[in-house]
Design a protein around this motif. Sequence first.
Motif, mmCIF file in Angstrom:
data_model
loop_
_atom_site.group_PDB
_atom_site.id
_atom_site.type_symbol
_atom_site.label_atom_id
_atom_site.label_comp_id
_atom_site.label_asym_id
_atom_site.label_seq_id
_atom_site.Cartn_x
_atom_site.Cartn_y
_atom_site.Cartn_z
ATOM 1 N N MET A 53 0.803 -1.182 0.273
ATOM 2 C CA MET A 53 -0.099 0.051 0.032
ATOM 3 C C MET A 53 0.793 1.219 -0.113
ATOM 4 S SD MET A 53 -2.873 0.994 2.937
ATOM 5 C CE MET A 53 -1.902 2.226 3.860
ATOM 6 N N GLU A 54 0.438 2.058 -0.960
ATOM 7 C CA GLU A 54 1.243 3.448 -0.829
ATOM 8 C C GLU A 54 1.178 4.309 0.583
ATOM 9 O OE1 GLU A 54 -0.312 4.513 -4.361
ATOM 10 O OE2 GLU A 54 1.339 3.712 -5.561
ATOM 11 N N LYS A 55 2.226 4.627 1.188
ATOM 12 C CA LYS A 55 1.976 5.389 2.230
ATOM 13 C C LYS A 55 1.885 6.757 1.775
ATOM 14 C CE LYS A 55 1.899 5.149 6.977
ATOM 15 N NZ LYS A 55 0.428 4.463 7.449
ATOM 16 N N LEU A 56 3.069 7.210 1.039
ATOM 17 C CA LEU A 56 3.249 8.622 0.716
ATOM 18 C C LEU A 56 3.101 9.091 -0.825
ATOM 19 C CD1 LEU A 56 4.219 11.645 1.803
ATOM 20 C CD2 LEU A 56 6.543 10.721 1.091
ATOM 21 N N GLN A 57 2.395 9.789 -1.082
ATOM 22 C CA GLN A 57 2.408 10.205 -2.678
ATOM 23 C C GLN A 57 2.561 11.649 -2.855
ATOM 24 O OE1 GLN A 57 -1.600 8.332 -3.285
ATOM 25 N NE2 GLN A 57 -0.557 7.788 -5.166
ATOM 26 N N ILE A 58 3.398 11.774 -3.655
ATOM 27 C CA ILE A 58 3.949 13.302 -4.099
ATOM 28 C C ILE A 58 3.757 13.337 -5.377
ATOM 29 C CG2 ILE A 58 6.058 15.003 -4.032
ATOM 30 C CD1 ILE A 58 6.945 13.784 -1.710
ATOM 31 N N LYS A 59 3.125 14.475 -5.709
ATOM 32 C CA LYS A 59 2.694 14.745 -7.295
ATOM 33 C C LYS A 59 3.186 16.194 -7.765
ATOM 34 C CE LYS A 59 -1.159 11.583 -7.048
ATOM 35 N NZ LYS A 59 -2.587 11.387 -7.002
ATOM 36 N N ASN A 60 3.850 16.291 -8.484
ATOM 37 C CA ASN A 60 4.307 17.559 -9.289
ATOM 38 C C ASN A 60 4.635 18.753 -8.364
ATOM 39 O OD1 ASN A 60 4.352 18.807 -11.725
ATOM 40 N ND2 ASN A 60 2.217 19.602 -11.613
ATOM 41 N N LEU A 82 -0.744 11.523 2.588
ATOM 42 C CA LEU A 82 0.177 10.802 3.488
ATOM 43 C C LEU A 82 -1.119 9.882 4.306
ATOM 44 C CD1 LEU A 82 2.420 9.962 5.297
ATOM 45 C CD2 LEU A 82 1.906 11.843 7.111
ATOM 46 N N SER A 83 -0.886 8.628 4.079
ATOM 47 C CA SER A 83 -1.898 7.546 4.305
ATOM 48 C C SER A 83 -3.303 8.001 3.866
ATOM 49 C CB SER A 83 -2.210 7.562 5.972
ATOM 50 O OG SER A 83 -0.843 7.280 6.641
ATOM 51 N N ASN A 84 -3.221 8.149 2.547
ATOM 52 C CA ASN A 84 -4.300 8.390 1.470
ATOM 53 C C ASN A 84 -4.705 10.025 1.833
ATOM 54 O OD1 ASN A 84 -4.015 6.361 -0.060
ATOM 55 N ND2 ASN A 84 -5.025 5.007 1.299
ATOM 56 N N LYS A 85 -4.343 10.648 2.637
ATOM 57 C CA LYS A 85 -5.106 11.854 2.955
ATOM 58 C C LYS A 85 -4.437 13.062 2.483
ATOM 59 C CE LYS A 85 -6.477 14.241 7.055
ATOM 60 N NZ LYS A 85 -5.174 14.831 8.172
ATOM 61 N N CYS A 86 -5.059 14.044 1.962
ATOM 62 C CA CYS A 86 -3.966 14.974 1.331
ATOM 63 C C CYS A 86 -3.637 15.937 2.364
ATOM 64 C CB CYS A 86 -5.158 15.860 0.398
ATOM 65 S SG CYS A 86 -4.200 17.206 -0.515
ATOM 66 N N ILE A 87 -2.482 16.096 2.574
ATOM 67 C CA ILE A 87 -1.719 17.278 3.422
ATOM 68 C C ILE A 87 -1.428 18.239 2.934
ATOM 69 C CG2 ILE A 87 -1.397 15.401 5.276
ATOM 70 C CD1 ILE A 87 1.718 15.407 4.197
ATOM 71 N N ALA A 145 -0.071 18.515 12.873
ATOM 72 C CA ALA A 145 -1.282 17.614 12.519
ATOM 73 C C ALA A 145 -0.820 16.304 11.497
ATOM 74 C CB ALA A 145 -2.445 18.433 12.082
ATOM 75 N N ARG A 146 0.620 16.405 11.030
ATOM 76 C CA ARG A 146 0.821 15.667 9.756
ATOM 77 C C ARG A 146 1.307 14.055 10.417
ATOM 78 N NH1 ARG A 146 3.254 19.083 5.018
ATOM 79 N NH2 ARG A 146 1.922 20.401 5.031
ATOM 80 N N ASN A 158 4.335 7.547 17.598
ATOM 81 C CA ASN A 158 3.929 6.520 16.457
ATOM 82 C C ASN A 158 3.816 7.389 15.083
ATOM 83 O OD1 ASN A 158 3.915 4.376 18.086
ATOM 84 N ND2 ASN A 158 1.913 4.815 18.972
ATOM 85 N N PRO A 159 4.713 7.879 14.669
ATOM 86 C CA PRO A 159 4.570 8.683 13.281
ATOM 87 C C PRO A 159 3.829 7.731 12.266
ATOM 88 C CG PRO A 159 6.918 8.632 13.772
ATOM 89 C CD PRO A 159 5.908 7.809 14.839
ATOM 90 N N ASP A 160 3.197 8.280 11.254
ATOM 91 C CA ASP A 160 2.940 7.694 9.879
ATOM 92 C C ASP A 160 4.180 7.461 8.914
ATOM 93 O OD1 ASP A 160 0.483 6.991 10.420
ATOM 94 O OD2 ASP A 160 -0.353 8.777 9.438
ATOM 95 N N LEU A 161 5.278 8.585 9.386
ATOM 96 C CA LEU A 161 6.311 8.701 8.181
ATOM 97 C C LEU A 161 7.442 9.141 9.178
ATOM 98 C CD1 LEU A 161 7.524 8.800 5.375
ATOM 99 C CD2 LEU A 161 6.571 11.153 5.193
#
Length: 362
Positions: free
Chosen positions: A1-8, A62-67, A80-81, A157-160
């Motif tokens: 599962m993708e944990k972090l996605q960065i676009k453009n 991050l964890s499928n939530k737009c930050i 909050a990240r 317990n960070p997500d990243l």
Amino acid sequence: MEKLQIKNLSKYFGETKAVDNLFLDLYEGELLAILGPSGSGKSTLLSCIAGIENPNQGEIYLSNKCIFSSLKGIQTSPEARKIGFVFQNYALWPHMTVFANIAYPLKMAKVPIKERKEKVNDTLHTVGLDSKTHRYPNQLSGGEQQRVALARALIMNPDLLLLDEPLSNLDAKLRENMQIEIRKIQQKLNLTVIHVTHDQAEAMAMADRIAIMDKGAILQMGTPKQIYETPKTQFVANFVGTNTILSGILTDNGKGVLIDGSIDIKLQSSYKVNDSMKDEHVCIAIRPENIHLYNMQHTPNEELYNGKIINKIYKGAYIMYEIQSKKITLRVQSHPVEQYDIGEKIYFSCESCVVIDKKAGY
Ligand code: ADP
């Protein structure tokens, strides 16, 4: 599962494009090392992910939530990240004990004292600092201070987890031990980690994947083996380990390369040449461990070429030679049991090479 996605993603400082249209996907439980020269944008990228810098453009999930999204006007605050950050200089509170330093984020989050104690003790155990709870940072070694910084980043317990050159202030031996320790902790806790470094050996030793960064962009991303064995550009080939870069002509239906009109080297099997490239001039990279030396008592055959030792550097576990063959100079890594002298004539064979010309495709 993708944990972090960065676009453009882009971040400019005036005219400087510190991060330039960058895309990146990171899987859960993966340790990605970002490797690049000073000024290539590594720290700025981490700061954008952590929310310390405000990017000019792009999206971060991050964890499928737009930050972060420049288009949607989303900018989640750093607190909050759910991202842990470990810096090069540890950044510990000097007036607080190890316990208080690690408990600080829990205190800020108003976690009850009993729970705080349990969590701090668990985390101290994870990083191997159980016996140093009441010491102050100046009573700890560099390695121990870095463990405290790591524990403080892990306590929520960070997500990243973002590591920005965390080991560069440590001496070589300690750095190696910490590489192993951090990797063990990361695997045990299934942490998703981005580790920024300019030390290629460190990236190779620790990472599931490596991204090579230059001028704000990722030039190549892959497993340490892919990056080491099949660099796609001269920059990557030069940055990761030692290579001899030469030009040659494709031969044998694209399975080999002819160098200096007489030396025939096989291309690595992963490389596929399209029909239009046959007989084309290409740029190649040869690893020093892919060249083998033989003394002149060896029976010559068609895979052996004549050369001469022109330089020799003792490296302990191996010897690095430079050999001259007609107009070309090659670097060769050889086992110390095989000793040759400067000026000695030798035979050599070339196992394989990779094409790094931009026109090449894998
Ligand atoms: P790295 O971490 O790879 O050494 P950085 O992300 O620190 O690279 O820097 C990338 C580029 O952005 C460099 O050219 C640097 O000078 C520039 N830069 C970084 N931070 C700032 C800043 N706060 N103001 C102006 N320029 C900056």
